[in-house]
Scaffold this active site. Structure first.
Site, PDB file in Angstrom:
ATOM      1  N   SER A 142      -5.334  -3.594  -7.435  1.00  0.00           N
ATOM      2  CA  SER A 142      -5.702  -4.897  -6.862  1.00  0.00           C
ATOM      3  C   SER A 142      -5.592  -4.782  -5.349  1.00  0.00           C
ATOM      4  O   SER A 142      -4.873  -3.898  -4.839  1.00  0.00           O
ATOM      5  CB  SER A 142      -4.716  -5.960  -7.356  1.00  0.00           C
ATOM      6  OG  SER A 142      -4.849  -7.162  -6.615  1.00  0.00           O
ATOM      7  N   TYR A 155       3.597  -9.511  -9.657  1.00  0.00           N
ATOM      8  CA  TYR A 155       2.268  -8.881  -9.646  1.00  0.00           C
ATOM      9  C   TYR A 155       2.116  -7.938  -8.455  1.00  0.00           C
ATOM     10  O   TYR A 155       1.674  -6.792  -8.592  1.00  0.00           O
ATOM     11  CB  TYR A 155       1.219  -9.992  -9.597  1.00  0.00           C
ATOM     12  CG  TYR A 155      -0.220  -9.563  -9.745  1.00  0.00           C
ATOM     13  CD1 TYR A 155      -0.799  -9.442 -11.007  1.00  0.00           C
ATOM     14  CD2 TYR A 155      -1.018  -9.309  -8.633  1.00  0.00           C
ATOM     15  CE1 TYR A 155      -2.125  -9.068 -11.155  1.00  0.00           C
ATOM     16  CE2 TYR A 155      -2.338  -8.940  -8.760  1.00  0.00           C
ATOM     17  CZ  TYR A 155      -2.897  -8.826 -10.023  1.00  0.00           C
ATOM     18  OH  TYR A 155      -4.218  -8.459 -10.160  1.00  0.00           O
TER      19      TYR A 155
END
Ligand code: NAD
Length: 260
Positions: A142, A155
């Site tokens: 990401s 995350y």
């Protein structure tokens, strides 16, 4: 392009993983689908991919947040196909909350699925890749592997971890015909992004419309969501012979987000 090769795409019943599995099947790879969802819908997806592209498609619904199901999944794929030639670690979840309110079980689950699952799939897939002297491991990380956003501590920590894992393993296997890279998408419109909008609105005290315009698209100079097909095309390139010299790379596909 991938005729005779097998790809395991984790979390491929939805979103980015589904796009990657579809693209790799269209280029001739046999596919192991994985992820949760409605059983008849998954079976019709499996049958459609196999029929449209003339490849073998299996579905394995293992919960990859746990070690034993991962070991069974990789074992089944290896015994049926001989090797997982293209491993795409894509399954991931998100939870948005301030750190002092972050539910401990969410932290544990995000680290287990978004980071530790890849450790297991990689270590279990590598021996067969080494035996074939060819392998491609692509981690869907990401932009949050490179930069942070508030309220996404688990995350961001897991995705930064994936970047480190990618570089380390790439060095370990570089001389053996195996590459390992991390793709770092910006915001892609999938259920994962859609589901975090209400919690982001609450954490930041703004409306859901403001989350889309002022948080998500604001991060990306293109002011556009990244498309699933674009991430799938990059994955296919890295998996191809033309990607042989790209390894240990942390590759943004984020509309300019991390250039700022
Ligand atoms: P998604 O929610 O559409 O898909 C997630 C997939 O993971 C689904 O198939 C789901 O069933 C599966 N999954 C969830 N828990 C699982 C578990 N315990 N075991 C096995 N499978 C499980 O999400 P997405 O947006 O397509 O995200 C895919 C990956 O891309 C994730 O790793 C995510 O972090 C990453 N990513 C997404 C975006 C984005 O904007 N959507 C941006 C950057 C990175």
């Amino acid at each position: 392009m991938f005729k005779g090769l097998t790809a395991l795409v984790t979390g491929s019943t939805s979103g980015i993983g589904l796009g990657i599995a579809t693209t790799l099947a269209a280029k001739g790879a046999n596919i192991v689908l994985n992820g949760f969802g409605d059983a008849p819908a998954i079976e019709s997806l499996r049958a459609k991919l196999a029929a449209e592209h003339g490849v073998t498609v299996r579905y394995d619904g293992a919960d990859l947040s746990k070690q034993e199901p991962i070991e069974r999944t990789i074992g089944r794929a290896l015994s049926e196909f001989g090797a997982i030639d293209i491993l795409v670690n894509n399954a991931g979840i998100q939870h948005v909350a301030p750190i002092d309110e972050f539910p401990v079980e969410k932290w544990n689950m995000i680290l287990a699925l978004n980071l530790t699952a890849s450790f297991h799939t990689i270590r279990l897939s590598l021996p067969a890749m080494k035996a074939k002297k060819r392998g491609r491991i692509i981690n869907i990380a990401s932009a949050h592997a490179l930069v942070a956003s508030p309220y996404k501590s688990a995350y961001v920590a897991a995705k930064h971890g994936i970047a480190g894992l990618t570089k380390t393993v790439a060095l370990e296997v570089a001389a053996q015909g195996i590459t390992m890279n991390a793709i770092c998408p910006g915001y892609v419109w999938t259920p994962l992004v859609e589901k975090q909008i209400p919690a982001t609105a609450k954490a930041r005290g703004i409306t859901e419309e403001q989350v889309i315009s002022d948080v998500l698209l604001h991060a990306q100079p293109t002011r556009q969501f990244v498309q699933v097909d674009e991430v799938a095309a990059l994955t296919a390139f890295l998996a191809s012979d033309a990607g042989a010299s790209i390894t240990g790379a942390i590759i943004p596909i984020d509309g300019g987000w991390t250039a700022q």
